[in-house]
Design a protein around this motif. Sequence first.
Motif, short mmCIF file in Angstrom:
data_model
loop_
_atom_site.label_atom_id
_atom_site.label_comp_id
_atom_site.label_asym_id
_atom_site.label_seq_id
_atom_site.Cartn_x
_atom_site.Cartn_y
_atom_site.Cartn_z
N LYS A 10 0.84 -1.21 0.00
CA LYS A 10 0.00 0.00 0.00
C LYS A 10 0.87 1.26 0.00
O LYS A 10 0.61 2.21 -0.74
CB LYS A 10 -0.90 -0.02 1.22
N GLN A 11 1.94 1.26 0.79
CA GLN A 11 2.83 2.42 0.85
C GLN A 11 3.61 2.60 -0.45
O GLN A 11 3.94 3.72 -0.83
CB GLN A 11 3.77 2.31 2.04
N ILE A 12 3.91 1.49 -1.13
CA ILE A 12 4.57 1.59 -2.44
C ILE A 12 3.65 2.30 -3.43
O ILE A 12 4.09 3.20 -4.17
CB ILE A 12 4.97 0.20 -2.95
N PHE A 13 2.37 1.93 -3.46
CA PHE A 13 1.44 2.59 -4.37
C PHE A 13 1.31 4.08 -4.03
O PHE A 13 1.28 4.93 -4.92
CB PHE A 13 0.07 1.92 -4.32
N ILE A 14 1.24 4.39 -2.76
CA ILE A 14 1.15 5.80 -2.35
C ILE A 14 2.42 6.55 -2.75
O ILE A 14 2.37 7.67 -3.27
CB ILE A 14 0.89 5.91 -0.84
N GLY A 15 3.60 5.94 -2.54
CA GLY A 15 4.87 6.58 -2.89
C GLY A 15 5.00 6.83 -4.37
O GLY A 15 5.45 7.91 -4.79
N PHE A 16 4.59 5.86 -5.19
CA PHE A 16 4.69 6.07 -6.63
C PHE A 16 3.63 7.04 -7.13
O PHE A 16 3.85 7.74 -8.12
CB PHE A 16 4.63 4.72 -7.37
N VAL A 58 12.24 6.48 -3.61
CA VAL A 58 12.52 7.33 -2.44
C VAL A 58 11.24 7.64 -1.68
O VAL A 58 11.17 7.49 -0.45
CB VAL A 58 13.22 8.64 -2.87
N PHE A 59 10.20 8.06 -2.39
CA PHE A 59 8.95 8.43 -1.72
C PHE A 59 8.30 7.22 -1.07
O PHE A 59 7.71 7.33 0.01
CB PHE A 59 7.99 9.10 -2.69
N ALA A 60 8.35 6.05 -1.71
CA ALA A 60 7.77 4.85 -1.11
C ALA A 60 8.53 4.46 0.15
O ALA A 60 7.91 4.08 1.16
CB ALA A 60 7.79 3.70 -2.12
N GLY A 61 9.84 4.55 0.13
CA GLY A 61 10.63 4.23 1.31
C GLY A 61 10.35 5.18 2.46
O GLY A 61 10.21 4.76 3.61
N VAL A 62 10.27 6.46 2.15
CA VAL A 62 9.99 7.45 3.20
C VAL A 62 8.57 7.27 3.73
O VAL A 62 8.34 7.33 4.95
CB VAL A 62 10.20 8.89 2.65
N GLN A 63 7.63 7.01 2.85
CA GLN A 63 6.25 6.81 3.26
C GLN A 63 6.14 5.60 4.19
O GLN A 63 5.48 5.65 5.23
CB GLN A 63 5.36 6.61 2.03
N PHE A 64 6.81 4.51 3.84
CA PHE A 64 6.77 3.31 4.67
C PHE A 64 7.45 3.56 6.01
O PHE A 64 6.96 3.13 7.06
CB PHE A 64 7.44 2.14 3.93
N ALA A 65 8.55 4.27 6.00
CA ALA A 65 9.26 4.57 7.25
C ALA A 65 8.41 5.43 8.17
O ALA A 65 8.36 5.19 9.39
CB ALA A 65 10.58 5.28 6.95
N ILE A 66 7.71 6.39 7.62
CA ILE A 66 6.85 7.24 8.44
C ILE A 66 5.73 6.43 9.06
O ILE A 66 5.42 6.56 10.25
CB ILE A 66 6.29 8.42 7.61
N VAL A 67 5.11 5.55 8.28
CA VAL A 67 4.01 4.73 8.80
C VAL A 67 4.50 3.79 9.88
O VAL A 67 3.86 3.63 10.92
CB VAL A 67 3.33 3.96 7.65
N ILE A 68 5.65 3.18 9.69
CA ILE A 68 6.19 2.25 10.69
C ILE A 68 6.54 3.00 11.97
O ILE A 68 6.26 2.54 13.08
CB ILE A 68 7.42 1.51 10.13
N MET A 69 7.14 4.17 11.85
CA MET A 69 7.55 4.91 13.04
C MET A 69 6.36 5.49 13.81
O MET A 69 6.46 5.74 15.00
CB MET A 69 8.51 6.03 12.66
#
Length: 102
Positions: A10-16, A58-69
């Motif tokens: 889900k975060q990958i789709f949001i990041g892209f 980059v955006f998918a990684g940052v989005q996933f990191a924010i959600v996890i944190m």
Amino acid sequence: MPELVRLYIKQIFIGFGLSAIFVAGLLYTNVGNLWHLISTSDIGLIAVAMLFMFHGVVFAGVQFAIVIMRMEKTDDTPKGGTRAPIATTIPIRVEAVAPKRK
């Protein structure tokens, strides 16, 4: 499918999606004369694809990191203890031995 994998996809789709909006904004506002460079080059489509993919990663990684944190950890175990504080300001006599000169 595990919940964490579903969250990651889900975060990958949001990041892209954010990457597509960002690259479109870059091209629309012509930052650094980017639209002219891409539209007049014969490999402009590859440049746009690379911009989209790299920003998407980059955006998918940052989005996933924010959600996890931002995930809450519920821990109901008691914290701390009843230990007495250690006095650290009491001076202690220490013998200082200097080496003998020859």
